[in-house]
Design a protein around this motif. Structure first.
Motif, PDB file in Angstrom:
ATOM      1  N   SER A   1       0.846  -1.199   0.000  1.00 30.50           N
ATOM      2  CA  SER A   1       0.000   0.000   0.000  1.00 30.50           C
ATOM      3  C   SER A   1       0.877   1.243   0.000  1.00 30.50           C
ATOM      4  N   ARG A   2       0.592   2.162  -0.916  1.00 31.07           N
ATOM      5  CA  ARG A   2       1.362   3.394  -1.008  1.00 31.07           C
ATOM      6  C   ARG A   2       0.419   4.583  -1.097  1.00 31.07           C
ATOM      7  N   LEU A   3       0.970   5.783  -0.865  1.00 35.55           N
ATOM      8  CA  LEU A   3       0.203   7.027  -0.889  1.00 35.55           C
ATOM      9  C   LEU A   3       0.649   7.846  -2.082  1.00 35.55           C
ATOM     10  N   ALA A   4      -0.326   8.287  -2.916  1.00 36.97           N
ATOM     11  CA  ALA A   4      -0.003   9.148  -4.051  1.00 36.97           C
ATOM     12  C   ALA A   4       0.303  10.555  -3.540  1.00 36.97           C
ATOM     13  N   HIS A   5       1.433  11.119  -3.984  1.00 33.18           N
ATOM     14  CA  HIS A   5       1.863  12.426  -3.492  1.00 33.18           C
ATOM     15  C   HIS A   5       1.576  13.556  -4.465  1.00 33.18           C
ATOM     16  N   ARG A   6       1.250  13.224  -5.707  1.00 35.13           N
ATOM     17  CA  ARG A   6       0.956  14.283  -6.676  1.00 35.13           C
ATOM     18  C   ARG A   6      -0.009  13.735  -7.718  1.00 35.13           C
ATOM     19  N   GLY A   7      -0.461  14.639  -8.581  1.00 39.93           N
ATOM     20  CA  GLY A   7      -1.428  14.255  -9.605  1.00 39.93           C
ATOM     21  C   GLY A   7      -2.847  14.340  -9.091  1.00 39.93           C
ATOM     22  N   ARG A   8      -3.783  13.916  -9.937  1.00 40.85           N
ATOM     23  CA  ARG A   8      -5.197  14.057  -9.562  1.00 40.85           C
ATOM     24  C   ARG A   8      -5.606  13.103  -8.456  1.00 40.85           C
ATOM     25  N   HIS A   9      -4.741  12.065  -8.161  1.00 40.50           N
ATOM     26  CA  HIS A   9      -5.039  11.145  -7.067  1.00 40.50           C
ATOM     27  C   HIS A   9      -4.214  11.439  -5.823  1.00 40.50           C
ATOM     28  N   ALA A  10      -3.599  12.616  -5.761  1.00 43.36           N
ATOM     29  CA  ALA A  10      -2.758  12.970  -4.613  1.00 43.36           C
ATOM     30  C   ALA A  10      -3.551  12.828  -3.315  1.00 43.36           C
ATOM     31  N   GLY A  11      -2.890  12.197  -2.328  1.00 36.82           N
ATOM     32  CA  GLY A  11      -3.527  11.991  -1.036  1.00 36.82           C
ATOM     33  C   GLY A  11      -4.277  10.685  -0.922  1.00 36.82           C
ATOM     34  N   LYS A  12      -4.434   9.962  -2.063  1.00 36.56           N
ATOM     35  CA  LYS A  12      -5.158   8.699  -2.036  1.00 36.56           C
ATOM     36  C   LYS A  12      -4.160   7.535  -2.008  1.00 36.56           C
ATOM     37  N   ARG A  13      -4.596   6.402  -1.430  1.00 41.08           N
ATOM     38  CA  ARG A  13      -3.730   5.245  -1.354  1.00 41.08           C
ATOM     39  C   ARG A  13      -3.979   4.316  -2.550  1.00 41.08           C
ATOM     40  N   PHE A  14      -2.937   3.569  -2.929  1.00 43.21           N
ATOM     41  CA  PHE A  14      -3.038   2.633  -4.042  1.00 43.21           C
ATOM     42  C   PHE A  14      -2.069   1.479  -3.779  1.00 43.21           C
ATOM     43  N   TRP A  15      -2.242   0.378  -4.523  1.00 43.72           N
ATOM     44  CA  TRP A  15      -1.325  -0.753  -4.430  1.00 43.72           C
ATOM     45  C   TRP A  15      -0.204  -0.570  -5.452  1.00 43.72           C
ATOM     46  N   GLY A  16       1.046  -0.613  -4.987  1.00 43.41           N
ATOM     47  CA  GLY A  16       2.207  -0.500  -5.871  1.00 43.41           C
ATOM     48  C   GLY A  16       3.078  -1.742  -5.756  1.00 43.41           C
ATOM     49  N   CYS A  17       3.707  -2.132  -6.864  1.00 43.51           N
ATOM     50  CA  CYS A  17       4.547  -3.334  -6.862  1.00 43.51           C
ATOM     51  C   CYS A  17       5.707  -3.159  -5.887  1.00 43.51           C
ATOM     52  N   SER A  18       5.992  -4.223  -5.118  1.00 43.60           N
ATOM     53  CA  SER A  18       7.091  -4.176  -4.150  1.00 43.60           C
ATOM     54  C   SER A  18       8.448  -4.119  -4.845  1.00 43.60           C
ATOM     55  N   ARG A  19       8.502  -4.409  -6.155  1.00 38.35           N
ATOM     56  CA  ARG A  19       9.766  -4.381  -6.888  1.00 38.35           C
ATOM     57  C   ARG A  19      10.023  -3.030  -7.539  1.00 38.35           C
ATOM     58  N   TYR A  20       9.174  -2.010  -7.239  1.00 39.41           N
ATOM     59  CA  TYR A  20       9.404  -0.678  -7.790  1.00 39.41           C
ATOM     60  C   TYR A  20      10.788  -0.182  -7.343  1.00 39.41           C
ATOM     61  N   PRO A  21      11.621   0.441  -8.225  1.00 39.42           N
ATOM     62  CA  PRO A  21      11.270   0.970  -9.541  1.00 39.42           C
ATOM     63  C   PRO A  21      11.501   0.009 -10.699  1.00 39.42           C
ATOM     64  N   SER A  22      12.019  -1.238 -10.444  1.00 37.02           N
ATOM     65  CA  SER A  22      12.250  -2.140 -11.570  1.00 37.02           C
ATOM     66  C   SER A  22      10.938  -2.567 -12.210  1.00 37.02           C
ATOM     67  N   CYS A  23       9.848  -2.530 -11.444  1.00 33.24           N
ATOM     68  CA  CYS A  23       8.512  -2.798 -11.998  1.00 33.24           C
ATOM     69  C   CYS A  23       7.575  -1.717 -11.476  1.00 33.24           C
ATOM     70  N   ASP A  24       6.772  -1.114 -12.370  1.00 30.94           N
ATOM     71  CA  ASP A  24       5.899   0.003 -11.965  1.00 30.94           C
ATOM     72  C   ASP A  24       4.421  -0.388 -11.990  1.00 30.94           C
ATOM     73  N   GLY A  25       4.153  -1.704 -11.767  1.00 31.57           N
ATOM     74  CA  GLY A  25       2.763  -2.145 -11.740  1.00 31.57           C
ATOM     75  C   GLY A  25       1.983  -1.522 -10.583  1.00 31.57           C
ATOM     76  N   ILE A  26       0.699  -1.109 -10.825  1.00 28.85           N
ATOM     77  CA  ILE A  26      -0.145  -0.501  -9.788  1.00 28.85           C
ATOM     78  C   ILE A  26      -1.556  -1.064  -9.887  1.00 28.85           C
ATOM     79  N   LYS A  27      -2.275  -0.961  -8.775  1.00 27.17           N
ATOM     80  CA  LYS A  27      -3.705  -1.273  -8.708  1.00 27.17           C
ATOM     81  C   LYS A  27      -4.350  -0.275  -7.768  1.00 27.17           C
ATOM     82  N   ASN A  28      -5.592   0.072  -8.050  1.00 26.13           N
ATOM     83  CA  ASN A  28      -6.327   0.924  -7.120  1.00 26.13           C
ATOM     84  C   ASN A  28      -6.760   0.111  -5.917  1.00 26.13           C
ATOM     85  N   THR A  29      -6.800   0.760  -4.766  1.00 24.77           N
ATOM     86  CA  THR A  29      -7.292   0.070  -3.578  1.00 24.77           C
ATOM     87  C   THR A  29      -8.797  -0.067  -3.684  1.00 24.77           C
ATOM     88  N   PRO A  30      -9.378  -1.138  -3.138  1.00 23.98           N
ATOM     89  CA  PRO A  30     -10.830  -1.339  -3.227  1.00 23.98           C
ATOM     90  C   PRO A  30     -11.578  -0.307  -2.408  1.00 23.98           C
TER      91      PRO A  30
END
Length: 730
Positions: free
Chosen positions: A701-730
Motif C-alpha cells: 500500500s502506497r500514498l499518491a503524493h501528486r497528480g489528480r489522485h494525490a492523497g489517495k492510497r493505491f497498491w504498488g509493486c514491491s519491486r518498484y522501480p524495476s517494476c511500476d505495476g499498480i492497482k487501485n485500492t478497493p
C-alpha cells in the motif's frame, strides 16, 4: 605372403602372426616371445640402420616400457639389416580412437572426461620420457600414441625419432602436417634438425584434441574470401580459439572454448599456438603440471552425473553439445550384475505410501515467523506530523472565521470574504510535508519487512515439506509406471534397430581416414571440427563448413551413398542388440532401487523437514526482527494521523509453490492474510493478498503524493522501480 625369415644375434627366430602394416614395413609378433614384436622394413637402408643401431647401443629400451624403442637388430641369414625387435604394446588403441566422440563410444565405451584428461597428462609424460632420453619425437601424430583402457599412453614408431649419438643427428625425416609447427610448414623435413620446441607444438595439438573432443586448434571459419587450408592456417599462426589476438579465424560453433579451463591452461595454448618462431612453447613437463590443475578442478554436472567439467566452466559444455547436436557425448555406463533386482527386500508401495500420507503437512498459513510483540510509540516525525496538521487546521479555522466576520460587518465585500474562505478551507484540508514523510516512511518500512520475509522463507525451509511431498508423489508415480516405461523403451529400440544398424555401419567410415575425392587432410580435419566425423554425419547442410561448396558436398554425399549401398540389415538379434536391451533392463533396475530407497526414507525426511520449519519459525533472523521493529514505529505514526494500515500476509508467497507438484492430500491455494501481532486495540479488515498485474510479485500500500489522485492510497509493486505495476485500492 609368408612371413620373412629373420635372424637376431645370428640365430633364426620364428615369427608369429602379422599384427600391423604401414608405409615403411610390417610388424610381426615373435612366436617365441609374445610380449615382443619385430618390424621388418620394405626398403631397409643405411640411414635407418644407423639410427636404429644408435638407439639399440644406447640401451634406451631398458629405461621405459612406455616408448617402443628398438631392442635388437634384425637381419637376414647373411647379416644384412632388415629391421628391429621391440617390446609389444598390446591391448591399446590409437589416440584418435579416443578423442573422436563416436570412435570413443566403440573403443572406449566407459571413458568419461576424466579419462580424456588423464590420457592427456600421460601423453605429455610419455613425450617427456622421450626428451629425457635425449631424443626428439619429430613425427608427433594421432596414430603414434597408443592408449590402454587404463588411460596409460605408449609412444610407438620410435625408429622415426631424431636421435643424437656421438655428435651425429639421426634425423626424423617424416611428419604429419596437422601436428607440424608453423616454422616447419612447407619445409623438406628430411633436412631439418628437430628440437624439443618443435615437439611442443605437436604435443599441444594432441592435448587440445583430447581436451576438446577432437577439435583441431587451427580448424575453423576464415574471415577472408579465399579458402584457408589447415597447413596454411598453422603456418600463419591462425589459432581459431585465440582470446588475445585477431587471427582471422573463428572456432566452430557450439563447442567448448579454452576459457572453460583454468586460466593457466588457456594461456598455455595461446603460447603454444603463436606464429612467433622464437616463442618457447610449454614443455612436456609444463603440460603434466597444467593438466594436473584441470584434474583437480573437475566437478560433476548437476544435471548429468556422467559429465565432468572444470569448476570454472559455468554451465556444462557437454550438456550444451548434447542438446545442440542431439547426441550423447558421454553415455551412462551399465555393467552386468552391477545392481541386484531386489535391492530393497519386501518393498510394499502401499504400506510405504501410507506412512508418508500419515505425516501431516503444516497449514501454509501457520508457516510464519514468530515475531516479538512490542508496543511501539510514535516517533518524533509522527508527533511533528500531528502538530503540523493541527496547526494547519487551526490556521484554516481562523481564516474561515475571519471571512465570516468580514461578511457580517461589511456585506458588500462578500466576494473578498469568499476568496478568503476558499483559502482557509484549502489550508484546513492541506497535508503538510511532515504528513507526507510519514506515509513514505510507512511504505518503505513495509517494503523492507516484505523483503526480509522473503529471505526468511527462502532460508528457513518454509516450503521444504511441500516440495518434498511433491517429489515423493512424483517418485510414486514413476515407480508405478516403471513396467510401462521399460516396455516402451524396448519397443522404441526394436523400431530403431534398422536405423541404428545403418548408423553403426556408416560410423565405421571416418572422414579423416578415408580417401574422398576433393577432400584433403586439412578439409577432413575441419569437417571433424564442425561435427562431421563419419559418413553417418554427412548431410546437405555440410556446406556450412568452410571450404565445402556444392561440388564437395555432392562428393561427400556420393561417398556416403556408396557406403549405404553396402549396408545389409540383420533382423536377427545380435550381441549388440542384447547389450542394448540389457542396458534398458539394468537402467530400470537401478531406477527401481533408487525410487524404493527414496520412498522408504520419505516419511522420516518429511518429519525432519517439518521440525526444521518449526525451529525456524521461533528463531527469525535479526534483519527481519529489526525491519519489523521499524515498521511498528511507522505504523504507530500512521495510525496516530489516521492512515489505515493493511495487515501483512506472513505465509510463504504463492510464487514459492509455483513449481511444486502436490499430492491429492494437499494443493496450494491462496491463503488468507495473517496480520502481524497486534500492538493496539484497533484493527482493520484485510484486503487479501494482492499480486502485481505485470510481474506477479506482491504489492504494498502506497500514498499518491501528486497528480489528480494525490492523497489517495493505491497498491504498488514491491519491486518498484524495476517494476511500476499498480492497482487501485478497493
Amino acid at each position: 605372403m609368408n612371413a620373412p625369415i629373420i635372424h637376431i644375434g645370428g640365430q633364426p627366430v620364428p615369427l608369429g602372426r602379422k599384427i600391423g602394416k604401414g608405409g615403411e614395413g610390417e610388424v610381426y609378433q615373435l612366436a617365441s616371445d609374445p610380449a615382443k614384436a619385430v618390424k621388418v622394413y620394405f626398403q631397409p637402408d643405411q640411414l635407418r640402420f644407423e639410427k636404429v643401431n644408435a638407439i639399440v647401443q644406447a640401451g634406451l629400451a631398458s629405461r621405459t616400457k612406455l616408448v617402443s624403442f628398438p631392442t635388437e637388430i634384425a637381419t637376414d641369414s647373411k647379416g644384412r639389416f632388415l629391421g628391429f625387435t621391440m617390446n609389444l604394446v598390446s591391448a591399446s588403441k590409437p589416440l584418435h580412437e579416443l578423442y573422436a566422440p563416436k570412435a570413443r563410444k566403440h573403443n572406449f565405451p566407459e571413458a568419461d572426461y576424466r579419462f580424456l584428461v588423464r590420457t592427456a597428462r600421460n601423453a605429455a609424460a610419455a613425450v617427456g620420457i622421450v626428451h629425457n632420453a635425449g631424443c626428439v619425437v619429430g613425427d608427433i601424430n594421432h596414430s603414434g600414441f597408443l592408449i590402454s583402457d587404463r588411460a596409460l599412453v605408449a609412444i610407438i614408431d620410435a625408429d622415426s625419432f631424431q636421435v643424437s649419438s656421438n655428435g651425429t643427428n639421426h634425423l626424423c625425416r617424416v611428419g604429419v602436417l596437422e601436428y607440424t609447427p608453423p616454422e616447419l610448414q612447407g619445409k623438406s623435413l628430411d633436412q631439418v634438425v628437430r628440437t624439443i620446441n618443435h615437439d611442443a607444438f605437436g604435443l599441444a595439438v594432441a592435448i587440445f584434441q583430447l581436451l576438446f573432443l577432437g577439435k583441431h586448434p587451427f580448424a575453423g571459419r576464415y574471415s577472408g574470401a579465399d579458402e584457408m587450408p589447415l597447413e596454411r592456417a598453422i603456418a600463419e599462426g591462425r589459432y581459431a580459439y585465440s582470446a588475445l589476438r585477431q587471427t582471422g579465424m573463428a572456432p566452430p560453433p557450439h563447442g567448448p572454448r579454452p576459457s572453460i579451463m583454468p586460466k593457466a591452461v588457456a594461456m598455455a595454448f595461446e603460447q603454444a599456438f603463436t606464429a612467433d618462431a622464437n616463442r618457447v612453447r610449454p614443455s612436456a613437463r609444463d603440460w603434466v603440471n597444467l593438466i594436473g590443475t584441470i584434474e583437480s578442478s573437475l566437478v560433476v554436472c548437476p544435471t548429468h552425473k556422467e559429465h565432468f567439467l572444470p569448476k570454472d566452466a559455468g554451465s556444462c559444455p557437454w550438456c550444451a553439445m548434447d542438446n545442440q547436436f542431439g547426441t550423447v557425448l558421454f553415455p551412462p555406463v551399465f555393467r552386468a550384475n552391477a545392481v541386484s533386482p531386489a535391492t530393497v527386500a519386501n518393498f510394499d508401495l502401499n504400506r510405504v505410501w501410507a506412512a508418508i500420507e500419515a505425516v501431516a503437512l503444516p497449514d501454509p498459513k501457520t508457516v510464519i515467523p514468530q515475531l516479538p510483540l512490542q508496543a511501539a510509540t510514535p516517533s518524533n516525525a509522527g508527533n511533528a506530523a500531528v502538530s503540523a496538521r493541527f496547526a494547519n487546521r487551526a490556521l484554516g479555522l481562523l481564516i474561515l472565521g475571519a471571512a465570516g466576520g468580514l461578511v457580517a460587518f461589511v456585506p458588500a465585500l462578500w466576494w473578498i470574504a469568499l476568496g478568503i474562505a476558499a483559502f482557509g478551507l484549502n489550508r484546513f484540508n492541506s497535508k503538510p510535508e511532515a504528513l507526507t514523510q510519514v506515509s513514505k516512511s510507512l511504505d518503505q518500512s513495509r517494503s523492507i519487512v516484505i523483503a526480509e520475509l522473503e529471505v526468511f522463507h527462502r532460508n528457513s525451509g518454509s516450503i521444504e515439506p511441500f516440495r518434498m511431498k511433491g517429489e515423493l508423489e512424483r517418485a510414486r508415480q514413476e515407480y508405478q509406471n516403471l513396467s510401462q516405461l521399460q516396455a516402451k523403451w524396448h519397443s522404441e529400440y526394436q523400431d530403431s534397430r534398422r536405423k541404428q544398424q545403418l548408423t553403426d555401419h556408416l560410423d565405421r567410415f571416418r572422414v579423416d581416414k578415408e580417401r574422398i575425392q576433393s577432400i584433403n587432410r586439412g578439409l577432413a580435419q575441419t569437417l571433424v571440427a564442425y561435427g562431421y566425423e563419419t559418413a553417418a554425419d554427412i548431410d546437405h547442410n555440410v556446406t556450412r563448413v568452410p571450404g565445402i561448396g556444392d561440388v564437395r558436398r555432392q562428393r561427400l554425399l556420393d561417398w556416403k551413398r556408396r557406403h549405404e549401398a553396402r549396408f545389409a540389415f540383420n533382423p536377427n538379434p545380435t550381441p549388440a542388440d542384447q547389450a542394448e536391451r540389457q542396458k534398458i533392463d539394468q537402467k530400470v533396475v537401478q531406477m527401481r532401487s533408487d525410487l524404493q530407497k527414496r520412498l522408504i526414507s520419505g516419511a522420516d525426511a518429511l518429519r525432519d523437514a517439518i521440525k526444521r520449519v518449526e525451529t525456524s519459525k521461533n528463531n527469525p533472523h535479526a534483519g527481519l526482527v529489526e525491519a519489523y521493529r521499524r515498521f511498528a514505529v511507522s505504523e504507530a505514526d500512521a495510525k496516530m494521523i489516521g492512515i489505515t494500515v493493511p495487515p501483512f500476509n506472513l505465509a510463504p508467497p504463492d510464487t514459492m509453490f509455483a513449481n511444486i507438484q502436490h499430492s491429492s492430500s494437499y494443493s496450494a491455494k491462496p491463503v488468507s492474510p495473517v496480520a502481524l501481532p497486534s500492538r493496539s486495540t484497533s484493527s482493520s479488515g484485510s484486503p487479501g493478498r494482492v499480486t502485481c498485474p505485470k510481474c506477479g510479485s506482491h504489492m504494498v500500500s502506497r500514498l499518491a503524493h501528486r497528480g489528480r489522485h494525490a492523497g489517495k492510497r493505491f497498491w504498488g509493486c514491491s519491486r518498484y522501480p524495476s517494476c511500476d505495476g499498480i492497482k487501485n485500492t478497493p
